[in-house]
Design an enzyme around this catalytic site. Structure first.
Site, PDB file in Angstrom:
ATOM      1  N   HIS A 163       0.856  -1.197   0.000  1.00 19.44           N
ATOM      2  CA  HIS A 163       0.000   0.000   0.000  1.00 19.44           C
ATOM      3  C   HIS A 163       0.885   1.237   0.000  1.00 19.44           C
ATOM      4  CE1 HIS A 163       1.149  -0.421   4.222  1.00 19.44           C
ATOM      5  NE2 HIS A 163       0.896   0.870   4.362  1.00 19.44           N
ATOM      6  N   ASP A 185       0.766   5.252   1.746  1.00 15.69           N
ATOM      7  CA  ASP A 185       0.067   5.941   2.832  1.00 15.69           C
ATOM      8  C   ASP A 185      -0.597   7.186   2.250  1.00 15.69           C
ATOM      9  OD1 ASP A 185       1.036   4.027   4.565  1.00 15.69           O
ATOM     10  OD2 ASP A 185       2.713   5.251   5.265  1.00 15.69           O
ATOM     11  N   HIS A 223       4.757   0.115  -0.037  1.00 13.55           N
ATOM     12  CA  HIS A 223       5.476  -0.668   0.964  1.00 13.55           C
ATOM     13  C   HIS A 223       4.579  -1.751   1.549  1.00 13.55           C
ATOM     14  CE1 HIS A 223       3.657   2.871   2.891  1.00 13.55           C
ATOM     15  NE2 HIS A 223       3.580   2.176   4.010  1.00 13.55           N
ATOM     16  N   ARG A 276       7.504  -8.952  15.619  1.00 10.24           N
ATOM     17  CA  ARG A 276       7.890  -7.621  15.139  1.00 10.24           C
ATOM     18  C   ARG A 276       6.846  -6.589  15.557  1.00 10.24           C
ATOM     19  NH1 ARG A 276       7.179  -4.665  10.297  1.00 10.24           N
ATOM     20  NH2 ARG A 276       8.840  -3.111  10.180  1.00 10.24           N
TER      21      ARG A 276
HETATM   22  O1  LIG Z   1       5.086  -2.237   9.997  1.00 12.09           O
HETATM   23  C1  LIG Z   1       5.604  -1.702   9.035  1.00 12.09           C
HETATM   24  O2  LIG Z   1       6.796  -1.811   8.788  1.00 12.09           O
HETATM   25  C2  LIG Z   1       4.768  -0.896   8.079  1.00 12.09           C
HETATM   26  C3  LIG Z   1       3.598  -0.212   8.718  1.00 12.09           C
HETATM   27  C4  LIG Z   1       2.834   0.611   7.730  1.00 12.09           C
HETATM   28  O3  LIG Z   1       3.126   0.654   6.582  1.00 12.09           O
HETATM   29  C5  LIG Z   1       1.662   1.394   8.170  1.00 12.09           C
HETATM   30  O4  LIG Z   1       1.280   1.313   9.354  1.00 12.09           O
HETATM   31  O5  LIG Z   1       1.109   2.129   7.318  1.00 12.09           O
HETATM   32 FE   LIG Z   2       2.116   2.260   5.516  1.00  6.69          FE
END
Ligand SMILES: O=C(O)CCC(=O)C(=O)O
Ligand SMILES: [Fe+2]
Length: 353
Positions: free
Chosen positions: A227, A229, A284, A294
């Site tokens: 996605h 942001d 990403h 994680r």
């Molecule tokens: O956890 C991650 O590395 C990515 C999180 C992410 O892309 C988001 O919360 O929009």
């Molecule tokens: Fe994100």
């Protein structure tokens, strides 16, 4: 306790909530193998041995390095950013404390079906045929009400950490946004909605805590699907476990190697629009891990909800006509909620040269 839980579950679509911690095998519903063209709307790309740029914010040439990273990658990591180490440790502990609660406790703070804040699966999961191996907690404004539900007798510690973290992140986001805009010749005068001092006073902000529990079959699971942001910028803190991957156009998926206490900054759709496409809004995703849990914390920094965001005139001329029409974050979020990754193309006026 039991009746409390069943009351909670009655009012919620229970299939939404997965207790990953009890699963010994990957259920079919979560099996993405392989991350193929059908499941990932952005196609399949090979992993490559490239490295996301790392910028030392105390370096006098930081702005130039940031501009280069934004134009080529749309993402970079920062060190020497001034966020206290103690605060990063605190926010990590706060995440651990939250996500290690038993499911019935977390469900007390569950996101309502049409709500935005609280505990639940990633909002984007509804756009994918397979489920994601992650859980999240979204904070808009104060987390007080949810924290009270999670820890009736001891909720202030969580709220204090979140409050301090948001305050620090806001300052850093303001500074970084100008460090990203200035090299394009964009000044405070060009961004009226940023306020007279460029302080982004009415900026929208959310904090997204993400948890990726250990997964029995990580190669077939997806933590967070690809996605972009909808933010101006996102500041991501990840605990010391790799998982974030970014798509480098023309190369493929690149893992953002965690740097202890480093932060990852990515360009969001709103900054992409303001830069008239000069800065890519980086695609990403997050992968998961067999043995390590994680955690990540995303500070989502956006324009005020009603501000009209459009390509800034400084980066527009007859050779570079505006690629996007003006849009408010409110309107854009509604488009995302309905059309997800097609939202950007819906505000697009023309293809780039
Ligand atoms: O956890 C991650 O590395 C990515 C999180 C992410 O892309 C988001 O919360 O929009
Ligand atoms: Fe994100």
């Amino acid at each position: 306790m039991a009746s409390e839980l069943s009351d909670t579950l009655k009012s919620l679509p229970s299939h939404h909530f997965q207790d990953f911690y009890t699963l010994k095998e990957l259920p079919e519903s979560h099996a993405w193998k392989p991350v193929d063209d059908d499941l990932c709307p952005f196609g399949h790309h090979d992993m490559v041995a490239e490295q996301v740029p790392v910028v030392d914010l105390s370096d006098p040439t930081a702005e130039r390095l940031i501009e280069h990273a934004c134009r080529t990658w749309g993402v970079f990591q920062i060190i020497n950013h001034g966020i206290p180490t103690r605060l990063l440790d605190d926010i990590e502990s706060a995440c651990q404390r939250l996500f290690s609660l038993p499911m019935h406790r977390k469900l007390r703070a569950a996101r309502e079906p049409d709500g935005t804040a609280g505990y639940g699966p990633a909002v984007i999961s509804s756009f994918f045929p397979k489920k994601l191996w992650s859980e999240g907690f979204t904070i808009f404004g104060s987390p007080l009400e949810h924290a009270r539900q999670l820890w009736p007798n001891d909720y202030m510690k969580f709220c204090d950490i979140i409050g301090e973290y948001k305050k620090e992140m806001k300052q850093l986001a303001q500074k970084l946004t100008w460090l990203m805009l200035s090299p394009l010749g964009i000044t405070q005068e060009d961004v009226k909605w940023a306020g007279p001092e460029g302080e982004f006073e009415g900026a929208s902000a959310a904090l997204q805590l993400n948890s990726y529990p250990t997964c029995p079959d990580p190669n077939r699971a997806m933590g967070l699907a690809a996605h972009t942001d909808s933010t101006l910028i996102t500041i991501l803190f990840q605990n010391n476990i790799a998982g974030l991957q970014v798509l480098r156009e023309g190369f493929g998926w690149v893992t953002v190697s965690p740097i202890p206490r480093g932060l990852t900054i990515n360009v969001g759709d709103m900054l992409h629009i303001m830069s008239n496409g000069l800065y890519p809004s980086v695609l990403h995703r997050a992968t998961v891990n067999l043995t390590r849990h994680r955690l990540s914390v995303a500070y989502l920094f956006g324009p005020p909800w009603e501000a009209h965001v459009s390509p800034i005139s400084k980066v527009v001329d007859s050779d570079h006509p505006p690629l996007y029409r003006a849009v408010t974050l409110r309107e854009y979020r509604e488009m995302r909620a309905e059309h997800f990754d097609k939202a950007l193309s819906l505000v697009r006026l023309r293809a780039p040269n």
